[in-house]
Structures are given as structure tokens and as C-alpha cells.
Scaffold this active site. Structure first.
Site, short mmCIF file in Angstrom:
data_model
loop_
_atom_site.label_atom_id
_atom_site.label_comp_id
_atom_site.label_asym_id
_atom_site.label_seq_id
_atom_site.Cartn_x
_atom_site.Cartn_y
_atom_site.Cartn_z
N GLU A 96 1.16 3.29 1.04
CA GLU A 96 0.14 3.33 0.00
C GLU A 96 -0.48 1.95 -0.21
O GLU A 96 0.17 0.93 -0.04
CB GLU A 96 0.76 3.83 -1.31
N CYS A 109 -4.34 -4.24 -2.97
CA CYS A 109 -2.90 -4.46 -2.94
C CYS A 109 -2.34 -3.69 -1.75
O CYS A 109 -2.47 -2.47 -1.68
CB CYS A 109 -2.29 -3.95 -4.25
N CYS A 116 11.62 -0.21 1.51
CA CYS A 116 12.08 -1.56 1.18
C CYS A 116 13.59 -1.55 1.07
O CYS A 116 14.18 -0.56 0.67
CB CYS A 116 11.46 -1.98 -0.16
N CYS A 120 15.77 -3.48 -5.83
CA CYS A 120 15.56 -3.78 -7.25
C CYS A 120 15.68 -2.49 -8.08
O CYS A 120 15.09 -1.47 -7.71
CB CYS A 120 14.19 -4.42 -7.47
N CYS A 123 12.44 -0.47 -9.42
CA CYS A 123 11.30 -0.27 -8.51
C CYS A 123 11.43 1.02 -7.70
O CYS A 123 12.48 1.30 -7.12
CB CYS A 123 11.19 -1.46 -7.56
N LEU A 219 10.55 -12.87 -10.71
CA LEU A 219 11.74 -13.46 -11.33
C LEU A 219 12.46 -12.42 -12.20
O LEU A 219 13.63 -12.13 -11.97
CB LEU A 219 11.31 -14.69 -12.14
N ASN A 294 6.69 -0.68 -15.63
CA ASN A 294 6.10 0.65 -15.46
C ASN A 294 7.21 1.68 -15.33
O ASN A 294 8.13 1.49 -14.55
CB ASN A 294 5.23 0.69 -14.21
N CYS A 337 2.19 -1.41 -10.38
CA CYS A 337 3.29 -2.14 -9.73
C CYS A 337 4.60 -1.38 -9.82
O CYS A 337 4.99 -0.92 -10.88
CB CYS A 337 3.51 -3.48 -10.43
N1 SAH Z 1 8.90 -7.23 -2.75
C1 SAH Z 1 7.89 -8.05 -3.35
C2 SAH Z 1 6.53 -7.39 -3.45
C3 SAH Z 1 6.46 -5.94 -3.85
S1 SAH Z 1 6.80 -5.54 -5.53
C4 SAH Z 1 8.36 -8.58 -4.67
O1 SAH Z 1 9.46 -8.25 -5.08
O2 SAH Z 1 7.66 -9.37 -5.28
C5 SAH Z 1 5.43 -6.13 -6.45
C6 SAH Z 1 5.77 -6.49 -7.88
O3 SAH Z 1 5.99 -5.32 -8.67
C7 SAH Z 1 7.04 -7.31 -8.01
O4 SAH Z 1 6.86 -8.32 -8.97
C8 SAH Z 1 8.01 -6.28 -8.51
O5 SAH Z 1 9.14 -6.86 -9.09
C9 SAH Z 1 7.15 -5.51 -9.46
N2 SAH Z 1 7.68 -4.22 -9.88
C10 SAH Z 1 8.45 -3.38 -9.18
N3 SAH Z 1 8.74 -2.29 -9.90
C11 SAH Z 1 8.12 -2.45 -11.09
C12 SAH Z 1 8.02 -1.65 -12.26
N4 SAH Z 1 8.62 -0.45 -12.35
N5 SAH Z 1 7.30 -2.14 -13.29
C13 SAH Z 1 6.67 -3.32 -13.20
N6 SAH Z 1 6.71 -4.09 -12.13
C14 SAH Z 1 7.44 -3.68 -11.08
#
Ligand code: SAH
Length: 353
Positions: A96, A109, A116, A120, A123, A219, A294, A337
Site C-alpha cells: 500500500e 508515503c 515487516c 512494534c 503497528c 522513538l 491510530n 500511520c
Molecule cells: N519502520 C519505520 C517506518 C514505517 S512506520 C519506522 O518504524 O519508523 C511509520 C511510522 O508510523 C512510525 O513512526 C511508526 O512508529 C508509526 N506508527 C505505526 N503504527 C502506528 C499507529 N498505530 N499509530 C500511530 N503511528 C504509528
């Protein structure tokens, strides 16, 4: 990695194209024509490279291929006009990409991997694990496809979709060099942002590439204990080594780091979190992007209440930190995100089966 590892024409450097074409007996100037048809006026198929004689197109088709993910669906947010694209790749994988319209231009984006493996906990992209790395050509095609579908210029690219870009380092670097090539799309490197969950060795390596791109660090927590509870990668690299890598990046490139900080109710949005976070940001002169987390069905996390977010922001500002609250775009199309995931194709079949 030797040039011969890439049979995908859109992933090849100009020098590699020259080598490939001379191997097929073509004259050197053909490489410029091919490059232009791959990146400045991108074609989908080798057969569409009408600047080339058909005999050369046939030879190219016999030895090389062209990554051209196909747009399967295009959803437009009724709230803010953000668009989410689902691309199907040659091997049946889905990825996507999202288009956001800002006052300064259109930003795309892109995803850097199918799935992945960073894990996390907040996510959605990580739920099915990693399927495979994307080729440089597959990252490029996400941008080219959206420019073509909208007929609008893309001025900014953020590598913040599915995947950890620094876990696909070599392909990411090729992507950056190719998209900013003056004979191709010629996107300004200053308008490229790469977001990482914090792979320290690759952050340091990126600092040495002499690229004026923006590095964003996800972070999300102000100390190791909290970070380890939501991001497995934090067990590999602690915050002290992350901050060293950020300082190094700033020293080498002169570019300020952005900290991405998703506010999760009761987890990382407390007064003491803001205090610890401001100390970290001041230490590396970082800019902070606050994002209300989110909702992703499987995670159970809730976003912080609006007054809490404001209080958190004020606390940071008072300590002299540069901070903004990221507007959430495309929530109604799961385009925000952390909401991107592949729920189609192979994944879907497995889920159903
Ligand atoms: N792997 C990379 C890039 C992809 S994620 C990274 O970790 O930065 C892009 C951004 O979305 C990252 O800052 C991630 O932590 C954030 N993100 C992931 N899930 C999210 C959520 N449910 N709500 C808000 N931000 C989220």
C-alpha cells in the site's frame, strides 16, 4: 552486490544499464533513452519503450524484466482527500501507498517491504511478519504510479509505509539515488524523509552517505523500559546508543532529526514522559512530531485524550523543544500511520484457509 543481481531494469543504475545494453550489442546512447523511459516518462512494459527499435526491445525482454506494480484499488478519503493505493506486484504480493495533499505540495508515503519483522506492538504492518524486501524499482513505481493516476506532480516522498526501510538498506539507497536523478524524476533529496524504528548501525551508515535527506526516528517512549515494552527493537539498541547515532547523523549531514512520538493513552503520555522526552530532544536538537496513536483493532491501544495531548505539547514547548502535532490524514480509509497492512492475496488466502 554486483550489478548482475538486478535483472529488474527499473532497479538498475545508469552505469548498469549501459553495461547491460552494451552486452546486448546496443550503442551507448541507448542507455539514456532507456533511463528516461524508466524514470522521466515511465513506461509499464519493455514493449512500450518506443524510442528503441523493436529488435532491441525483444532482446531486453529476453534478458531483463520491468517491475510495474499494478494499481488494484484506489480509495479517496471523504474527510481530507487523502488517497490510498493498493498495488499488486508481479509475484502476487500486495503493498500500500498513500498520497497526501499539503499546502507545500503532494507527498507520497511508500512501503519499503512487504510486511515487516520489527514487531512494534501498536503497528498493523507487522502483524503478518515480513514477506520480502521490495526492489528499488518497486519503491519507485509506487511514486510514479500515483503521479500518473492523479496527473499531479509529486514533490515529497516519505518512506513511512509498511516495512523498515533500513532493514532493506541497499535497495533503499538505490531508490533514493534513482528518484533524485536529474535525468529521471529529479525529486529533491531535501524532500525525502526516511523513517526508522532505530537500527543503529544503519543509521550511522546512512549518515556517511552524504545525502541531505531527513531522518525520522520512531522513538515513542522516553526511556528504555517503556520502549522495550512496546518496541522489540529496543532490546537490541538502547536509547543512549540511539541518541549517539542521532548526534552523529546531525554532525555529518547538518540535518535535524525528527522524533516520531505516537501518544498512547496511559502508556507514554504522562507528565514525566514529557519531561524525559524533552531532555532527549534537547540533547540532539531534534524536532518532535506528536501523533495521536491510530487505532488498530488487534492492538487495543487508545489514543490520548485531546487535553492530554495539548498538555504534553505545552510541557515540551516550555522546555524549549520544537514540537508539532501531526494531523491525522485518511483515517476513514485506514491510510493513517501504522494502519497499512496487506490483507489481500496470499495473506487473505491463508487467513481464509
Ligand atoms: N519502520 C519505520 C517506518 C514505517 S512506520 C519506522 O518504524 O519508523 C511509520 C511510522 O508510523 C512510525 O513512526 C511508526 O512508529 C508509526 N506508527 C505505526 N503504527 C502506528 C499507529 N498505530 N499509530 C500511530 N503511528 C504509528
Amino acid at each position: 552486490m554486483s550489478s548482475l543481481d538486478y535483472t529488474d531494469l527499473r532497479s538498475m543504475t545508469r552505469a548498469e544499464l549501459e553495461e547491460a545494453l552494451s552486452g546486448l550489442g546496443a550503442q551507448k546512447y541507448r542507455a539514456g533513452q532507456v533511463f528516461s523511459q524508466l524514470h522521466a516518462h515511465p513506461v509499464r512494459d519493455i514493449a512500450d519503450m518506443t524510442l528503441l527499435p523493436s529488435s532491441l526491445r525483444e532482446k531486453l525482454s529476453a534478458h531483463y524484466r520491468l517491475s510495474s506494480p499494478v494499481i488494484e484499488t484506489r480509495q479517496v478519503s471523504a474527510i481530507d482527500g487523502t488517497e490510498k493505493y493498493l498495488y499488486r506486484m508481479q509475484d502476487g504480493e500486495y503493498i500500500e501507498s498513500v498520497l497526501m495533499r499539503y499546502h507545500y505540495g503532494n507527498s507520497v508515503c511508500i512501503s519499503s517491504q512487504a510486511g515487516c519483522r520489527m514487531g512494534c506492538s501498536f503497528c498493523a504492518s507487522t502483524i503478518g511478519g515480513l514477506t520480502r524486501n521490495l526492489l528499488p524499482g518497486e519503491m519507485l513505481a509506487q511514486v510514479y504510479g500515483i503521479a500518473e493516476a492523479t496527473g499531479e506532480r509529486v514533490s515529497h516522498v516519505v518512506v513511512m509505509g509498511t516495512g523498515e526501510p533500513l532493514d532493506n538498506y541497499d535497495n533503499l539507497l538505490r531508490f533514493i539515488r534513482l528518484i533524485s536523478d536529474e535525468n529521471g524524476m529529479n525529486l529533491s533529496r531535501r524532500n525525502i524523509t526516511v523513517s526508522t524504528c532505530g537500527l543503529v548501525p544503519q543509521m550511522r551508515r546512512l549518515a556517511e552517505e552524504d545525502l541531505p535527506i531527513t531522518l525520522a526516528l520512531s522513538l515513542h517512549a522516553p526511556n528504555d523500559e517503556k520502549r522495550r515494552s512496546i518496541m522489540p527493537v529496543a532490546r537490541r539498541y538502547d536509547i543512549a546508543s540511539l541518541m549517539d547515532a542521532c548526534r552523529y547523523y546531525y554532525e555529518k549531514t547538518g540535518r535535524r532529526i525528527t522524533f516520531e512520538y505516537s501518544l498512547i493513552r496511559g502508556v507514554n503520555d504522562l507528565e514525566e514522559d514529557a519531561r524525559e522526552l524533552s531532555a532527549l530532544a534537547r540533547g540532539v536538537k531534534a524536532h518532535i512530531n506528536l501523533i495521536p496513536v491510530n487505532p488498530v483493532r488487534e492492538t487495543g491501544y487508545e489514543e490520548s485524550a485531546a487535553p492530554r495531548i495539548e498538555a504534553f505539547k505545552t510541557r515540551l514547548e516550555k522546555s524549549g523543544v520544537n514540537v508539532s502535532i501531526r494531523r491525522v490524514l485518511g483515517r476513514d480509509i485506514d491510510g493513517a500511520c501504522g494502519q497499512l497492512r496487506h490483507k489481500y492475496g496470499k495473506e487473505k488466502i491463508q487467513e481464509n484457509g
